[in-house]
Design an enzyme around this catalytic site. Structure first.
Site, mmCIF file in Angstrom:
data_model
loop_
_atom_site.group_PDB
_atom_site.id
_atom_site.type_symbol
_atom_site.label_atom_id
_atom_site.label_comp_id
_atom_site.label_asym_id
_atom_site.label_seq_id
_atom_site.Cartn_x
_atom_site.Cartn_y
_atom_site.Cartn_z
ATOM 1 N N THR A 178 -28.060 -32.264 67.722
ATOM 2 C CA THR A 178 -29.398 -32.657 67.283
ATOM 3 C C THR A 178 -30.296 -32.747 68.511
ATOM 4 O OG1 THR A 178 -28.398 -33.889 65.476
ATOM 5 C CG2 THR A 178 -30.679 -34.427 66.012
ATOM 6 N N ALA A 192 -23.631 -31.183 53.440
ATOM 7 C CA ALA A 192 -24.508 -32.154 52.780
ATOM 8 C C ALA A 192 -23.854 -32.662 51.490
ATOM 9 C CB ALA A 192 -25.862 -31.516 52.487
ATOM 10 N N ALA A 198 -15.347 -22.497 73.779
ATOM 11 C CA ALA A 198 -13.931 -22.730 73.440
ATOM 12 C C ALA A 198 -13.721 -24.207 73.136
ATOM 13 C CB ALA A 198 -13.025 -22.265 74.587
ATOM 14 N N LEU A 204 -13.659 -25.568 58.737
ATOM 15 C CA LEU A 204 -12.474 -26.379 59.053
ATOM 16 C C LEU A 204 -12.856 -27.848 59.188
ATOM 17 C CD1 LEU A 204 -12.299 -27.513 62.246
ATOM 18 C CD2 LEU A 204 -12.026 -25.095 62.671
ATOM 19 N N LEU A 250 -20.606 -32.752 50.753
ATOM 20 C CA LEU A 250 -19.434 -33.587 51.064
ATOM 21 C C LEU A 250 -19.881 -34.979 51.508
ATOM 22 C CD1 LEU A 250 -17.275 -30.926 52.949
ATOM 23 C CD2 LEU A 250 -16.724 -31.984 50.752
ATOM 24 N N ALA A 277 -25.328 -26.754 53.345
ATOM 25 C CA ALA A 277 -25.237 -27.299 51.984
ATOM 26 C C ALA A 277 -23.849 -27.893 51.726
ATOM 27 C CB ALA A 277 -25.536 -26.204 50.966
ATOM 28 N N CYS A 303 -20.501 -33.548 62.814
ATOM 29 C CA CYS A 303 -21.339 -32.608 62.055
ATOM 30 C C CYS A 303 -22.097 -33.155 60.857
ATOM 31 C CB CYS A 303 -20.495 -31.414 61.640
ATOM 32 S SG CYS A 303 -19.972 -30.458 63.064
ATOM 33 N N PHE A 304 -21.516 -34.065 60.074
ATOM 34 C CA PHE A 304 -22.201 -34.446 58.826
ATOM 35 C C PHE A 304 -23.639 -34.905 59.093
ATOM 36 C CE2 PHE A 304 -18.504 -35.481 55.677
ATOM 37 C CZ PHE A 304 -18.227 -34.136 55.602
HETATM 38 P P1 NAD Z 1 -17.638 -28.292 71.107
HETATM 39 O O1 NAD Z 1 -18.610 -29.088 71.854
HETATM 40 O O2 NAD Z 1 -16.245 -28.789 70.905
HETATM 41 O O3 NAD Z 1 -17.521 -26.826 71.731
HETATM 42 C C1 NAD Z 1 -18.619 -26.065 72.133
HETATM 43 C C2 NAD Z 1 -18.273 -25.430 73.472
HETATM 44 O O4 NAD Z 1 -19.295 -24.504 73.833
HETATM 45 C C3 NAD Z 1 -18.166 -26.429 74.623
HETATM 46 O O5 NAD Z 1 -16.856 -26.368 75.173
HETATM 47 C C4 NAD Z 1 -19.237 -25.960 75.616
HETATM 48 O O6 NAD Z 1 -18.835 -26.131 76.973
HETATM 49 C C5 NAD Z 1 -19.370 -24.503 75.254
HETATM 50 N N1 NAD Z 1 -20.632 -23.895 75.675
HETATM 51 C C6 NAD Z 1 -21.901 -24.363 75.538
HETATM 52 N N2 NAD Z 1 -22.783 -23.477 76.038
HETATM 53 C C7 NAD Z 1 -22.068 -22.421 76.507
HETATM 54 C C8 NAD Z 1 -22.399 -21.181 77.129
HETATM 55 N N3 NAD Z 1 -23.678 -20.850 77.367
HETATM 56 N N4 NAD Z 1 -21.397 -20.343 77.457
HETATM 57 C C9 NAD Z 1 -20.110 -20.670 77.220
HETATM 58 N N5 NAD Z 1 -19.724 -21.818 76.637
HETATM 59 C C10 NAD Z 1 -20.689 -22.680 76.269
HETATM 60 O O7 NAD Z 1 -18.309 -28.008 69.671
HETATM 61 P P2 NAD Z 1 -17.565 -27.635 68.316
HETATM 62 O O8 NAD Z 1 -17.146 -28.891 67.624
HETATM 63 O O9 NAD Z 1 -16.573 -26.555 68.577
HETATM 64 O O10 NAD Z 1 -18.777 -27.058 67.469
HETATM 65 C C11 NAD Z 1 -19.318 -25.790 67.739
HETATM 66 C C12 NAD Z 1 -20.161 -25.395 66.546
HETATM 67 O O11 NAD Z 1 -19.338 -25.319 65.380
HETATM 68 C C13 NAD Z 1 -21.265 -26.395 66.203
HETATM 69 O O12 NAD Z 1 -22.383 -25.687 65.738
HETATM 70 C C14 NAD Z 1 -20.676 -27.199 65.066
HETATM 71 O O13 NAD Z 1 -21.666 -27.702 64.205
HETATM 72 C C15 NAD Z 1 -19.846 -26.175 64.341
HETATM 73 N N6 NAD Z 1 -18.697 -26.700 63.582
HETATM 74 C C16 NAD Z 1 -17.905 -27.683 64.098
HETATM 75 C C17 NAD Z 1 -16.807 -28.139 63.372
HETATM 76 C C18 NAD Z 1 -15.916 -29.228 63.906
HETATM 77 O O14 NAD Z 1 -15.069 -29.705 63.144
HETATM 78 N N7 NAD Z 1 -16.013 -29.648 65.136
HETATM 79 C C19 NAD Z 1 -16.500 -27.566 62.142
HETATM 80 C C20 NAD Z 1 -17.320 -26.542 61.653
HETATM 81 C C21 NAD Z 1 -18.413 -26.117 62.382
HETATM 82 C C1 UGA Z 2 -16.338 -31.880 57.903
HETATM 83 C C2 UGA Z 2 -16.109 -30.951 56.705
HETATM 84 O O1 UGA Z 2 -15.076 -31.506 55.870
HETATM 85 C C3 UGA Z 2 -15.700 -29.557 57.153
HETATM 86 O O2 UGA Z 2 -15.594 -28.689 56.031
HETATM 87 C C4 UGA Z 2 -16.766 -29.014 58.120
HETATM 88 O O3 UGA Z 2 -16.378 -27.744 58.610
HETATM 89 C C5 UGA Z 2 -16.917 -29.981 59.292
HETATM 90 O O4 UGA Z 2 -17.290 -31.294 58.788
HETATM 91 C C6 UGA Z 2 -17.982 -29.575 60.252
HETATM 92 O O5 UGA Z 2 -18.886 -28.842 59.904
HETATM 93 O O6 UGA Z 2 -17.870 -30.072 61.361
HETATM 94 P P1 UGA Z 2 -14.785 -33.289 59.522
HETATM 95 O O7 UGA Z 2 -16.057 -33.918 59.973
HETATM 96 O O8 UGA Z 2 -13.841 -32.788 60.538
HETATM 97 O O9 UGA Z 2 -15.091 -32.037 58.560
HETATM 98 O O10 UGA Z 2 -13.983 -34.344 58.643
HETATM 99 P P2 UGA Z 2 -13.976 -34.801 57.113
HETATM 100 O O11 UGA Z 2 -12.593 -34.812 56.635
HETATM 101 O O12 UGA Z 2 -14.953 -34.063 56.306
HETATM 102 O O13 UGA Z 2 -14.440 -36.318 57.244
HETATM 103 C C7 UGA Z 2 -15.738 -36.649 57.684
HETATM 104 C C8 UGA Z 2 -15.925 -38.139 57.616
HETATM 105 O O14 UGA Z 2 -16.007 -38.584 56.268
HETATM 106 C C9 UGA Z 2 -14.786 -38.936 58.262
HETATM 107 O O15 UGA Z 2 -15.313 -40.009 58.998
HETATM 108 C C10 UGA Z 2 -13.999 -39.443 57.066
HETATM 109 O O16 UGA Z 2 -13.297 -40.620 57.339
HETATM 110 C C11 UGA Z 2 -15.110 -39.661 56.063
HETATM 111 N N1 UGA Z 2 -14.634 -39.627 54.659
HETATM 112 C C12 UGA Z 2 -14.145 -38.484 54.134
HETATM 113 C C13 UGA Z 2 -14.719 -40.783 53.892
HETATM 114 O O17 UGA Z 2 -15.185 -41.837 54.370
HETATM 115 N N2 UGA Z 2 -14.291 -40.743 52.589
HETATM 116 C C14 UGA Z 2 -13.786 -39.612 52.030
HETATM 117 O O18 UGA Z 2 -13.412 -39.646 50.833
HETATM 118 C C15 UGA Z 2 -13.711 -38.457 52.817
#
Ligand code: NAD
Ligand code: UGA
Length: 459
Positions: free
Chosen positions: A90, A221, A9, A159, A223, A218, A272-273
């Site tokens: 990582t 990567a 969550a 998102l 973005l 992809a 993530c990036f």
């Molecule tokens: P997060 O660290 O905010 O949330 C992950 C949660 O999973 C943590 O609260 C952790 O306590 C919980 N967890 C870990 N192991 C567990 C288990 N065995 N049982 C129950 N809970 C457990 O991470 P996040 O940012 O939500 O990212 C999750 C995934 O989504 C990652 O793979 C990330 O790359 C991907 N993702 C993140 C974003 C983003 O904007 N943060 C966007 C797209 C995709």
């Molecule tokens: C990014 C992607 O936009 C989402 O689609 C993806 O789901 C997410 O990673 C993920 O997998 O976690 P996020 O990292 O939340 O989302 O934010 P972005 O808006 O993409 O910005 C990433 C970084 O790039 C920030 O530090 C931002 O300041 C920087 N950025 C962005 C720039 O420096 N220049 C730009 O023109 C755009």
């Protein structure tokens, strides 16, 4: 009615379940986590993450068909569909350290699902994962002697933080990958039906499992590559007198290129990036694609250069030393509208300035707690100050790191009057009006544009 569960969550799991619960009142939606504090926060008015619009949706559905719980085992047993959204950081140890995804939380979750299930289920990969993780998932889940069968679906999340709710309410696309078997296709349809409650059907793309898994890596990567590309050009602009904003506008006007993600700055941050590109690099290396791996790795290398070069430029401009000088960093979050500081350029820049023995003061409207935790090992040397005016008082320089809108509305004359002269302002996001600041008296160093200084040699 279906029982939908999300394991994890966090930033993704919490908001995703809230939006599904809002649009699917017929389903019971539960988000579970091992972190009891986080679950308690989801159950309170003080949610564990800040996202515009999130609180309204949670308050609207919580207790009706949206629940947060630490009871993972019971909820697994009751679920029909299980989204898995645990972290996939990582790897920091062993083979692939520094690049490959650490899948230990992932595998633990898969084992927990199979141990606590007494009916067949659909398991959805929501986390970002290496291509072909679904094979491992299927093998673990379907190695049971109780006749249970699990379909594995890939449904990556696109998102962006700060706009998470908007992105989920109006997605450019939802991607759902599954096996091309009758059972796999039925599982794909179950997930399509959930999203179709609010997403137009033509925006729901269905693919095979591997395309879906790879498309997530992809997309990030591509973005990140755009950000590194414009930052690379910003450096050339600084050498030649070109203005990176004008260049970005000019190339972005080409409809084949498009205007978005071309803002030069201090480099990309966020959880993530970097992680996802390194994951892609590792995969390419694994398949012997050395040149392909090197191509993508350069996006990260360029980003690291952009952050370290920002500090180099500061030190050079400030007469080659910042030792003992108070420097105010405006912004700790990795971008505006989030309290998240994971991989934030502000943290790297702060540490580099500390290496130069500067006195660093960090201000941020929402991310100071997160910054304090991330910098706990050097916290004695950093001041965390919520008020930007107080942060800049007595400073030799301001470095604007996060593009918070409120930083463009500050009274920079008042700030200037309280600073040590000559006052420097490094705009790492090109957020401010540089001509006005220069007229106020600042020596202004934008990104990818000529500096505006009051020094007679024009340095
Ligand atoms: P997060 O660290 O905010 O949330 C992950 C949660 O999973 C943590 O609260 C952790 O306590 C919980 N967890 C870990 N192991 C567990 C288990 N065995 N049982 C129950 N809970 C457990 O991470 P996040 O940012 O939500 O990212 C999750 C995934 O989504 C990652 O793979 C990330 O790359 C991907 N993702 C993140 C974003 C983003 O904007 N943060 C966007 C797209 C995709
Ligand atoms: C990014 C992607 O936009 C989402 O689609 C993806 O789901 C997410 O990673 C993920 O997998 O976690 P996020 O990292 O939340 O989302 O934010 P972005 O808006 O993409 O910005 C990433 C970084 O790039 C920030 O530090 C931002 O300041 C920087 N950025 C962005 C720039 O420096 N220049 C730009 O023109 C755009």
């Amino acid at each position: 009615m279906a029982n939908i569960l999300c394991i994890g969550a966090g930033y993704v799991g919490g908001p995703t379940m809230a939006v599904i619960a809002k649009h699917c009142p017929q389903h019971r939606v539960v988000a579970v986590d091992i972190n009891a504090e986080k679950i308690a926060a989801w159950q309170s008015d003080d949610l564990p993450i800040y996202e515009p619009g999130l609180k309204e949706i949670v308050l609207g559905a919580r207790g009706r068909n949206l629940f947060f719980s630490t009871e993972i085992e019971r909820n697994i047993a009751e679920a029909d569909v299980i989204f898995v959204s645990v972290n996939t950081p990582t790897k920091t140890f062993g083979r692939g350290a520094g690049k490959a995804a650490d899948l230990q939380y992932w595998e633990k979750t898969a084992r927990q699902i199979v141990e606590n299930s007494n009916s067949s289920k659909i398991v959805v990969e929501k986390s970002t994962l290496p291509v072909r993780t679904a094979v491992a998932m299927e093998r673990i889940l379907n190695s049971n002697d109780r006749g249970l069968f699990f379909d594995v679906i890939s449904n990556p999340e696109f998102l962006a933080e700060g706009t998470a709710i908007h992105n989920m309410e109006n997605p450019d696309r939802v991607l759902i990958g599954g096996r091309e078997t009758p059972s796999g296709q039925k599982a794909v349809q179950t997930i399509v039906d959930i999203y179709a409650q609010w997403v137009p059907r033509d925006r729901i793309l269905t693919t095979n499992l591997w395309s879906s898994e790879l498309s997530k890596l992809a997309a990030n990567a591509f973005l990140a590559q755009r950000v590194s590309s414009i930052n690379a050009l910003a450096n050339l602009c600084e050498q030649t007198g070109a203005d990176v904003t004008e260049v970005a506008d000019a190339i972005g006007a080409d409809s084949r290129i498009g205007p978005r993600f071309l803002r030069a700055g201090v480099g990309f941050g966020g959880s993530c990036f970097k992680k996802d590109i390194l994951n892609l690099v590792y995969l390419c290396e694994h398949y012997g694609l050395v040149e392909v791996a090197a191509y993508w790795e350069q996006v990260v290398t360029m980003n690291e250069y952009q952050q370290s070069n920002f500090v180099t430029k500061m030190v050079n401009a400030m007469f080659n030393t910042v030792a003992g000088k108070r420097i105010a960093l405006f912004g700790a979050a990795f971008k505006a509208n989030t309290s998240d500081t994971r991989e934030s350029p502000a943290l790297h820049i702060c540490r580099s300035l500390l290496d130069e023995r500067a006195q660093v003061v960090i201000t941020d409207p929402y991310a100071l707690n997160s910054a304090r935790a991330a910098l706990s090992d050097v916290a004695d040397h950093v001041v965390f100050e919520p008020d930007p005016y107080a942060a800049a008082r007595g400073a030799y320089a301001i470095a604007l790191i996060t593009d918070w809108a409120q930083y463009s509305g500050l009274d920079y004359q008042q700030i200037f009057d309280g600073m040590v002269q000559p006052a420097f302002l490094f705009d790492g996001r090109n957020l401010l009006d540089h001509k006005v600041l220069h007229a106020t008296g600042y020596n202004v160093y934008p990104t990818g544009k000529p500096p505006l200084t009051h020094f007679t040699n024009g340095a």
